[in-house]
Design a protein around this motif. Structure first.
Motif, PDB file in Angstrom:
ATOM      1  N   LEU A 223       0.825  -1.203   0.000  1.00  0.00           N
ATOM      2  CA  LEU A 223       0.000   0.000   0.000  1.00  0.00           C
ATOM      3  C   LEU A 223       0.861   1.256   0.000  1.00  0.00           C
ATOM      4  CD1 LEU A 223      -3.061   0.745   0.177  1.00  0.00           C
ATOM      5  CD2 LEU A 223      -2.693   1.083   2.628  1.00  0.00           C
ATOM      6  N   ALA A 224       1.941   1.227   0.748  1.00  0.00           N
ATOM      7  CA  ALA A 224       2.827   2.398   0.805  1.00  0.00           C
ATOM      8  C   ALA A 224       3.778   2.452  -0.383  1.00  0.00           C
ATOM      9  CB  ALA A 224       3.621   2.377   2.108  1.00  0.00           C
ATOM     10  N   ALA A 225       4.297   1.288  -0.810  1.00  0.00           N
ATOM     11  CA  ALA A 225       5.314   1.273  -1.862  1.00  0.00           C
ATOM     12  C   ALA A 225       4.748   1.555  -3.233  1.00  0.00           C
ATOM     13  CB  ALA A 225       6.032  -0.088  -1.860  1.00  0.00           C
ATOM     14  N   TYR A 226       3.538   1.060  -3.531  1.00  0.00           N
ATOM     15  CA  TYR A 226       3.006   1.160  -4.891  1.00  0.00           C
ATOM     16  C   TYR A 226       1.830   2.125  -5.017  1.00  0.00           C
ATOM     17  CZ  TYR A 226       5.783  -3.090  -5.242  1.00  0.00           C
ATOM     18  OH  TYR A 226       6.809  -3.986  -5.198  1.00  0.00           O
ATOM     19  N   SER A 227       1.100   2.356  -3.944  1.00  0.00           N
ATOM     20  CA  SER A 227      -0.054   3.260  -4.010  1.00  0.00           C
ATOM     21  C   SER A 227       0.204   4.599  -3.332  1.00  0.00           C
ATOM     22  CB  SER A 227      -1.287   2.599  -3.372  1.00  0.00           C
ATOM     23  OG  SER A 227      -1.607   1.392  -4.032  1.00  0.00           O
ATOM     24  N   GLY A 228       1.299   4.706  -2.581  1.00  0.00           N
ATOM     25  CA  GLY A 228       1.601   5.962  -1.901  1.00  0.00           C
ATOM     26  C   GLY A 228       0.682   6.255  -0.735  1.00  0.00           C
ATOM     27  N   ARG A 229      -0.016   5.252  -0.237  1.00  0.00           N
ATOM     28  CA  ARG A 229      -0.928   5.435   0.904  1.00  0.00           C
ATOM     29  C   ARG A 229      -0.364   4.704   2.118  1.00  0.00           C
ATOM     30  NH1 ARG A 229      -6.682   3.513  -0.803  1.00  0.00           N
ATOM     31  NH2 ARG A 229      -5.443   1.816  -1.744  1.00  0.00           N
ATOM     32  N   LEU A 230      -0.406   5.358   3.258  1.00  0.00           N
ATOM     33  CA  LEU A 230       0.142   4.791   4.473  1.00  0.00           C
ATOM     34  C   LEU A 230      -0.973   4.231   5.344  1.00  0.00           C
ATOM     35  CD1 LEU A 230       2.720   7.576   5.401  1.00  0.00           C
ATOM     36  CD2 LEU A 230       3.191   5.362   4.339  1.00  0.00           C
ATOM     37  N   PRO A 231      -0.719   3.106   5.993  1.00  0.00           N
ATOM     38  CA  PRO A 231      -1.712   2.604   6.946  1.00  0.00           C
ATOM     39  C   PRO A 231      -1.753   3.493   8.181  1.00  0.00           C
ATOM     40  CG  PRO A 231       0.266   1.257   6.981  1.00  0.00           C
ATOM     41  CD  PRO A 231       0.441   2.220   5.859  1.00  0.00           C
ATOM     42  N   SER A 232      -2.704   3.245   9.019  1.00  0.00           N
ATOM     43  CA  SER A 232      -2.832   4.064  10.232  1.00  0.00           C
ATOM     44  C   SER A 232      -1.720   3.727  11.219  1.00  0.00           C
ATOM     45  CB  SER A 232      -4.196   3.836  10.882  1.00  0.00           C
ATOM     46  OG  SER A 232      -4.300   2.495  11.345  1.00  0.00           O
ATOM     47  N   THR A 233      -1.473   4.663  12.120  1.00  0.00           N
ATOM     48  CA  THR A 233      -0.433   4.446  13.134  1.00  0.00           C
ATOM     49  C   THR A 233      -0.763   3.251  14.016  1.00  0.00           C
ATOM     50  OG1 THR A 233       0.113   6.798  13.146  1.00  0.00           O
ATOM     51  CG2 THR A 233       0.779   5.518  15.065  1.00  0.00           C
ATOM     52  N   ALA A 234      -2.034   3.089  14.344  1.00  0.00           N
ATOM     53  CA  ALA A 234      -2.429   1.959  15.193  1.00  0.00           C
ATOM     54  C   ALA A 234      -2.134   0.628  14.513  1.00  0.00           C
ATOM     55  CB  ALA A 234      -3.916   2.064  15.533  1.00  0.00           C
ATOM     56  N   GLU A 235      -2.402   0.541  13.217  1.00  0.00           N
ATOM     57  CA  GLU A 235      -2.141  -0.710  12.488  1.00  0.00           C
ATOM     58  C   GLU A 235      -0.647  -1.014  12.456  1.00  0.00           C
ATOM     59  OE1 GLU A 235      -5.917  -0.481   9.355  1.00  0.00           O
ATOM     60  OE2 GLU A 235      -3.879   0.023   8.699  1.00  0.00           O
ATOM     61  N   VAL A 236       0.176  -0.007  12.175  1.00  0.00           N
ATOM     62  CA  VAL A 236       1.614  -0.235  12.083  1.00  0.00           C
ATOM     63  C   VAL A 236       2.202  -0.615  13.439  1.00  0.00           C
ATOM     64  CG1 VAL A 236       3.819   0.859  11.557  1.00  0.00           C
ATOM     65  CG2 VAL A 236       1.845   1.291  10.099  1.00  0.00           C
ATOM     66  N   LEU A 237       1.800   0.067  14.495  1.00  0.00           N
ATOM     67  CA  LEU A 237       2.325  -0.258  15.816  1.00  0.00           C
ATOM     68  C   LEU A 237       1.876  -1.646  16.266  1.00  0.00           C
ATOM     69  CD1 LEU A 237       1.960   3.179  17.665  1.00  0.00           C
ATOM     70  CD2 LEU A 237       3.995   2.177  16.580  1.00  0.00           C
ATOM     71  N   ALA A 238       0.685  -2.067  15.831  1.00  0.00           N
ATOM     72  CA  ALA A 238       0.241  -3.429  16.148  1.00  0.00           C
ATOM     73  C   ALA A 238       1.115  -4.457  15.455  1.00  0.00           C
ATOM     74  CB  ALA A 238      -1.221  -3.602  15.753  1.00  0.00           C
ATOM     75  N   VAL A 239       1.473  -4.214  14.209  1.00  0.00           N
ATOM     76  CA  VAL A 239       2.364  -5.119  13.481  1.00  0.00           C
ATOM     77  C   VAL A 239       3.738  -5.147  14.139  1.00  0.00           C
ATOM     78  CG1 VAL A 239       3.545  -5.493  11.282  1.00  0.00           C
ATOM     79  CG2 VAL A 239       1.132  -4.884  11.297  1.00  0.00           C
ATOM     80  N   CYS A 240       4.232  -3.983  14.553  1.00  0.00           N
ATOM     81  CA  CYS A 240       5.539  -3.933  15.216  1.00  0.00           C
ATOM     82  C   CYS A 240       5.531  -4.746  16.512  1.00  0.00           C
ATOM     83  CB  CYS A 240       5.922  -2.487  15.528  1.00  0.00           C
ATOM     84  SG  CYS A 240       6.228  -1.477  14.062  1.00  0.00           S
ATOM     85  N   GLY A 241       4.454  -4.644  17.282  1.00  0.00           N
ATOM     86  CA  GLY A 241       4.396  -5.366  18.555  1.00  0.00           C
ATOM     87  C   GLY A 241       4.253  -6.863  18.389  1.00  0.00           C
ATOM     88  N   GLU A 242       3.687  -7.335  17.264  1.00  0.00           N
ATOM     89  CA  GLU A 242       3.463  -8.768  17.060  1.00  0.00           C
ATOM     90  C   GLU A 242       4.541  -9.414  16.195  1.00  0.00           C
ATOM     91  OE1 GLU A 242      -0.380  -9.188  15.399  1.00  0.00           O
ATOM     92  OE2 GLU A 242      -1.436  -8.443  17.184  1.00  0.00           O
ATOM     93  N   PHE A 243       5.553  -8.641  15.787  1.00  0.00           N
ATOM     94  CA  PHE A 243       6.538  -9.172  14.834  1.00  0.00           C
ATOM     95  C   PHE A 243       7.261 -10.381  15.410  1.00  0.00           C
ATOM     96  CE2 PHE A 243      10.550  -9.459  12.626  1.00  0.00           C
ATOM     97  CZ  PHE A 243      10.206  -9.249  11.305  1.00  0.00           C
ATOM     98  N   ASP A 244       7.867 -10.232  16.576  1.00  0.00           N
ATOM     99  CA  ASP A 244       8.651 -11.332  17.133  1.00  0.00           C
ATOM    100  C   ASP A 244       7.766 -12.499  17.548  1.00  0.00           C
ATOM    101  OD1 ASP A 244      11.178 -10.330  16.779  1.00  0.00           O
ATOM    102  OD2 ASP A 244      11.201  -9.226  18.667  1.00  0.00           O
TER     103      ASP A 244
END
Length: 260
Positions: A223-244
């Motif tokens: 979404l960010a690389a090809y459409s230039g649209r960023l997800p919400s901060t809540a979505e990104v921080l959720a992905v960061c917290g669940e990565f490991d």
């Protein structure tokens, strides 16, 4: 209306009759008399006699029947054909253009189907291939070497996002996920593998929860690389917290057991 040729014929006959009359009078006279010139009245009288003669050619008037209705209809038909000619030509041009457009769309669809089949065959072949040989250091232009990544990928991506470096944060998450797939979960990702191929290759090596997490991460990255649209901060921080929790080395045995 008399023609010039008819007039000449009448004059010739008039002179001939006049000459014959003069010759007859001279023969019947006892003594020869000198010839007298013909007057205009004599010539006109001869012409009238010749004109009244039915055996001589003259002007003839002929009448022909014509169907006025058919002529009018023919003219009207020509006018209508002329008025709609440009419309017929335009419709023909549009139909021709539409035909070529359909052929072009069909060719594009066929090319897309062939590319999808080619990708599916390659994924099937890569999925069944054992993960031996040299591992890729890059996937496309992304460096996936473990030494190029922080120890805590989720925490590092969250810090980049909070500093306003959103694209760098998403790139770090995607690079880290590919590195864990290759070096921890033995997913046969290659240097030329696309995002869709990576998702398909990982589906046979990850647990369902980890696979769903990876799909969500890839969607955010695309979404960010090809459409230039960023997800919400809540979505990104959720992905960061669940990565490991989903892609750490500790999750590898769970994934391996799920694929048995």
């Amino acid at each position: 209306m008399r023609s010039a040729r008819t007039r000449l014929r009448l004059l010739a006959w008039a002179f001939a009759i006049a000459g014959a009359a003069g010759a007859t009078g001279a023969a019947s006279a006892a003594a020869p008399a000198p010839a007298q010139a013909l007057t205009r009245e004599q010539v006109n009288a001869a012409v009238e006699r010749l004109r009244a003669d039915p055996n001589l050619p003259g002007t003839r008037t002929e009448r022909k029947l014509r169907f006025k209705d058919s002529d009018a209809k023919e003219e009207e038909t020509k006018k209508k054909e002329g008025s709609v000619g440009w419309l017929r030509d335009m419709v023909k041009a549009v139909a021709e253009g539409a035909r070529w457009l359909v052929w072009g769309l069909a060719a594009l669809l066929l090319a897309w189907v062939l590319l999808r089949i080619q990708g599916w065959v390659r994924v099937r072949a890569e999925r069944g291939r054992p993960a031996h040989g040299p591992l890729p250091s890059h996937v496309g232009s992304l460096d996936i070497r473990p030494e190029s990544l922080p120890d805590d990928i989720g925490l590092g991506a969250a810090e980049l996002w909070r500093r306003g470096q959103q694209r760098a944060a998403l790139s770090l998450l995607y690079r880290g996920a590919l590195s864990r797939l290759v070096h921890v979960h033995a997913v046969p990702v290659r240097a030329a593998s696309t995002e869709g191929e990576c998702v398909a290759l990982a589906s046979g090596r990850l647990a369902p929860a980890a696979q769903g997490f990876f799909v969500a991460l890839v969607d955010a990255w695309q979404l960010a690389a090809y459409s230039g649209r960023l997800p919400s901060t809540a979505e990104v921080l959720a992905v960061c917290g669940e990565f490991d929790r989903h892609l750490s080395p500790a999750a590898a045995p769970v994934a391996a057991e799920a694929t048995r």
